[in-house]
Every structure is written in C-alpha cells, then in structure tokens.
Design a protein around this motif. Sequence first.
Motif, short mmCIF file in Angstrom:
data_model
loop_
_atom_site.label_atom_id
_atom_site.label_comp_id
_atom_site.label_asym_id
_atom_site.label_seq_id
_atom_site.Cartn_x
_atom_site.Cartn_y
_atom_site.Cartn_z
N SER A 53 66.05 -5.64 34.02
CA SER A 53 66.74 -4.58 33.28
C SER A 53 67.81 -3.93 34.15
CB SER A 53 65.74 -3.53 32.80
OG SER A 53 65.23 -2.78 33.89
N VAL A 54 68.63 -3.11 33.51
CA VAL A 54 69.69 -2.37 34.19
C VAL A 54 69.47 -0.89 33.92
CG1 VAL A 54 72.18 -1.96 34.35
CG2 VAL A 54 71.31 -4.28 33.91
N HIS A 55 69.66 -0.07 34.96
CA HIS A 55 69.54 1.39 34.79
C HIS A 55 70.90 2.03 35.08
CE1 HIS A 55 67.90 5.44 34.79
NE2 HIS A 55 68.49 5.64 35.96
N ILE A 56 71.40 2.76 34.10
CA ILE A 56 72.65 3.51 34.26
C ILE A 56 72.34 4.97 33.92
CG2 ILE A 56 75.04 3.78 33.49
CD1 ILE A 56 74.99 0.88 32.58
N PRO A 57 72.39 5.87 34.87
CA PRO A 57 72.06 7.28 34.58
C PRO A 57 72.95 7.82 33.47
CG PRO A 57 72.18 6.92 36.94
CD PRO A 57 72.71 5.67 36.30
N LYS A 58 72.34 8.43 32.48
CA LYS A 58 73.12 8.91 31.33
C LYS A 58 74.13 9.98 31.74
CE LYS A 58 69.57 12.28 29.90
NZ LYS A 58 68.64 12.67 28.81
N GLU A 59 73.83 10.75 32.79
CA GLU A 59 74.76 11.78 33.23
C GLU A 59 76.09 11.18 33.70
OE1 GLU A 59 70.62 13.06 33.38
OE2 GLU A 59 71.67 11.39 34.36
N GLU A 60 76.00 9.99 34.30
CA GLU A 60 77.22 9.32 34.76
C GLU A 60 78.11 8.92 33.59
OE1 GLU A 60 78.20 8.78 37.97
OE2 GLU A 60 76.52 10.06 38.52
N VAL A 61 77.48 8.56 32.48
CA VAL A 61 78.23 8.13 31.31
C VAL A 61 78.78 9.33 30.54
CG1 VAL A 61 78.10 6.87 29.12
CG2 VAL A 61 76.84 6.04 31.13
N VAL A 62 77.91 10.32 30.29
CA VAL A 62 78.28 11.45 29.43
C VAL A 62 79.21 12.42 30.15
CG1 VAL A 62 77.40 13.42 28.12
CG2 VAL A 62 76.14 11.24 28.11
N ALA A 63 78.85 12.79 31.38
CA ALA A 63 79.61 13.83 32.09
C ALA A 63 80.77 13.29 32.91
CB ALA A 63 78.66 14.63 32.99
N GLY A 66 82.16 9.99 32.48
CA GLY A 66 82.96 8.98 31.81
C GLY A 66 82.80 7.57 32.33
N LEU A 67 81.68 7.27 32.99
CA LEU A 67 81.45 5.92 33.49
C LEU A 67 81.41 4.93 32.33
CD1 LEU A 67 80.69 4.06 35.92
CD2 LEU A 67 78.29 4.55 35.37
N SER A 68 82.12 3.84 32.45
CA SER A 68 82.13 2.81 31.41
C SER A 68 80.91 1.90 31.55
CB SER A 68 83.41 1.96 31.51
OG SER A 68 83.30 0.80 30.72
N ILE A 69 80.11 1.85 30.50
CA ILE A 69 78.92 0.99 30.50
C ILE A 69 79.34 -0.46 30.61
CG2 ILE A 69 76.89 0.29 29.18
CD1 ILE A 69 77.02 3.06 27.80
N ALA A 70 80.36 -0.84 29.84
CA ALA A 70 80.81 -2.24 29.86
C ALA A 70 81.28 -2.66 31.24
CB ALA A 70 81.94 -2.43 28.84
N ASP A 71 81.98 -1.78 31.94
CA ASP A 71 82.46 -2.13 33.28
C ASP A 71 81.30 -2.37 34.24
OD1 ASP A 71 85.02 -1.94 32.35
OD2 ASP A 71 85.46 0.01 33.29
N VAL A 72 80.25 -1.56 34.13
CA VAL A 72 79.07 -1.76 34.98
C VAL A 72 78.44 -3.11 34.70
CG1 VAL A 72 76.74 -0.93 35.50
CG2 VAL A 72 78.60 0.72 35.17
N LEU A 73 78.32 -3.46 33.44
CA LEU A 73 77.66 -4.72 33.07
C LEU A 73 78.53 -5.93 33.41
CD1 LEU A 73 76.13 -3.62 29.65
CD2 LEU A 73 75.08 -3.58 31.91
N LEU A 74 79.82 -5.80 33.24
CA LEU A 74 80.72 -6.91 33.58
C LEU A 74 80.71 -7.21 35.08
CD1 LEU A 74 83.78 -6.06 31.31
CD2 LEU A 74 82.34 -8.11 31.15
N ALA A 75 80.35 -6.22 35.89
CA ALA A 75 80.35 -6.40 37.34
C ALA A 75 79.12 -7.16 37.85
CB ALA A 75 80.43 -5.04 38.03
N ILE A 76 78.13 -7.39 36.98
CA ILE A 76 76.92 -8.11 37.40
C ILE A 76 77.23 -9.60 37.43
CG2 ILE A 76 74.50 -8.58 36.87
CD1 ILE A 76 74.41 -5.93 35.36
N PRO A 77 76.97 -10.29 38.53
CA PRO A 77 77.28 -11.73 38.62
C PRO A 77 76.55 -12.53 37.54
CG PRO A 77 76.78 -10.82 40.79
CD PRO A 77 76.44 -9.76 39.80
#
Length: 453
Positions: free
Chosen positions: A365-375, A377-388
Amino acid sequence: MGSRIILLSALLLAIGGAAAAGSRSWKIATVVDQADKCAGRRIHIRRLPARFNEELLRNCSAYSPAYDDFCPYLANNGLGQKTFNHSRSWYRSDPAVLEPLFHSRLLEYPCLTDDPSAADAVFLPYYTAIDALRYLYGPLCNSSFEHGVELFDFLLRDDPGIWARRGGHDHFLVMAGPAWDFSQSPAADPPIWGTSFLELPEFYNLTALVFESRSWPWQEQAIPYPTSFHPASLPRLEIWLGRARRSRRPTLMMFSGGGGGGGGGGGGTNSPPNIRRSIRAECENRTALCEFVDCSNGVCEHDPIRFMRPMLRSVFCLHPPGNTPTRRATFDAMIAGCIPVFFQEDSARSQYGWHLPAAEYERFSVHIPKEEVVARGLSIADVLLAIPRAEVRRMRERVLELAPRVIYRRHQSSEELRSRKDAFDLAVEGTLRKIKRRLRSLQEGEVELSAAL
C-alpha cells in the motif's frame, strides 16, 4: 466435540471388531490425534432465545428508514442475492449481515463443543447491529443506552455459571459496524448517534469483533468488512485472482465513494477543505489519470459491478476517510488487485493486524498524509507516478497474495478451499489468541490487562 469423539470411537471399535487388535489401536489413535487438533481451539456457541437472532431476521422488513427492505440481503445465509442468476461467487452482500454470516460459518467450525466448561471461548450469536436498528430508528431511539441490557440479564439468569466461570473474559461476539456506533455514553442527554452497548460495564470483559475499533479499549478488534465475493471452491478463487492479475490497468488511480462534491455527503461547497474534496478536484482536473465513481446515497452498496470494473482497470485505489477512518472499499480494491492508497494511519494499519500485518504495509500500500494534500496542495497523482514500475508490480502481487485473507468464503465450501485461511478463519484464530493471553494475564495476577494484549 467430546461427545462426537466418544461416538466415533465406538463406531471404529464396532467396525474393527473382526480386525486385528493392532488395526483397532491405529484407528483409535487417529481419533485421539484428531481430538488433539482441537486443543486450545474449542468453541461453545451459547444458546440464545430467538429474539436475539432469528426473530430479528424474520422482522427484516421492519427496519425503515435504515433500509427499504432488509430481507434480500439475508438470502444465501447472509451473503445476499446473487448479482445475476448464474453467478456462483458474487452476491449483493450488505455489511450489516456479517453477524448471521459469521454465525453460519461458525456452525461449520470443526472444534465446536456442547460443553461450555470444556470450551476455550464462548460465542454469543447475538445480531447486535441488526438489533441496534430499533434503537437508532424506531420508537426506542431515546433508550439507546439500554441496548444490550436484555442480553446481559439473560446471561445471568440462564445457566449463570457459563458467564461467571471467567467473568465473561472468554466470551466474544461480532458487531457489524464501527465500534463508534456502539459507544455512546449512557449519560448522553440528549442521546447522540449510536447505542451504548460497548459502554456498559457489564460487557467490558468480552471481545467484540467490529469493522473499526477505537484505539484504547482492549476488548475491540477490527476485522474486514465483507466484500461481494464469496467463492465456494479453490478454482473459483484462483480464476478470479488470475483475472485480476492479468487485467490491463490504463488508469493510474480511481476513487469510488460519496462526498466531496457540491451536494451533501459532508463535502458541499460551503464545507471546510477535506481530503475527499481534494481527491474529486484532482480527478476532475486530471481525467486521463483518475477515474471517479460516484457512490453517493448508497448507489454502489449492493451493486459491485459499479466499482469492481473500474478497480480492475486501475493501478491504485484511493481510500480517504469518511464518517469514520475505515472503508469497505479497501477490501473490494484488494480482491481486484488495485493497490490501496491510505491518507491516515487508522484507515487500516492500526486496525486489521490479524489479516494485514502492520509491518508489511509498505509492501502492498501507499500512505500519503491527508494534510499534505489538503493544506499543502500535494498532487496524489505525482506521488504515485514517481513509484518505479517494478515496485508497482511487486506491490500488486503482494495485494493479490493477501486478498484471500480478507474475503469471507461461502458456507459449505470445498475442502480444498477450506485449507486456505480466509477472513473468518483468521478472526477466529485471533480471538482465541486474544482470549488466551487475557486469561493468562488474569491467572498471573496482572492488574492492567491492556499491557498484556
């Protein structure tokens, strides 16, 4: 179990009457060996009056407005109606019927005993969540603090020695809902949502299997929500997993759920920023990478086709918290081979330790802190695209390896499939371990039970 062994021994002796003594001894030894397999695993199912289970099912059409008609979800021993006439593994399952489903499976458990004094654990076949509906929606809505009182009175009146022997520490039940639904303070005035079952001191000692546990009460343990997939044979399980493994996945990520839009569901335009709104906004802005399945107003609840097909064609499935941190969709996604993405720890890692080892979450699984996204503006897609890509393939394979652990196979399934542990098997094993540790701590004079658990 003891009576079964005695009868089987007598039968073997009768059959072997004309055989050599050595042959008789071998057969009797086989019975003893089988008895040993149940050492520490014997469960007694407490006999409860029908008003605590069967009558609740017979009144299945009386639960409005919670359900227009609850009855269809009771078909097939709690699996619900088939998704289509010729389906053999897919059902329109409702999470609330886990209680009769679990009860039905336990009746097939190989180490049942009619003797409560010989039992390592005692199961209460009380359909707690179904009975709670009359306190939540019916004329008893102002008496929700009484939920469970009638059951405890019965346990003290009917063969009270069963409960008194270990003070309820060896008892367990299933509650088809988050623990929060059963933890209202009895003193709440006016009453808030939920009942007070888990807040009654009388039940502090029993183990409650729930969909979502709170972080502090040691008697609660989260087990998976039921999905709509209930195979009855190993080939049917393997055929589905093979399909999920071979599925083409052109979509990077998908989210199935409600909320986050301009309407209700806790995500209207006037509501404060939240993770669901952020996910929907990103999906709307990056449609080539994200698919959104609107499940508002429960439209997906009993229609797995709506979300399983998108899950099969997606690499990652997003699981933001809603009214509570956990989601049934987590387990739907896993059986589809869709890698789960969590946004807070108590959405899964701190919940399902018996079924999904906490130390392995980075492997599947992948964990992305919701605070990073909501407060921020972290792009979820960019995080996932960076995974080999190689890492993504490994994660998906691990998801599919774990998938059999989070499904509830159908009752009366094949012996070959029964050799593979499913969500029910792991829940029973975990309960027995938990009760054993608790009783050992009591024997050793431990004051603080939570430290031992």
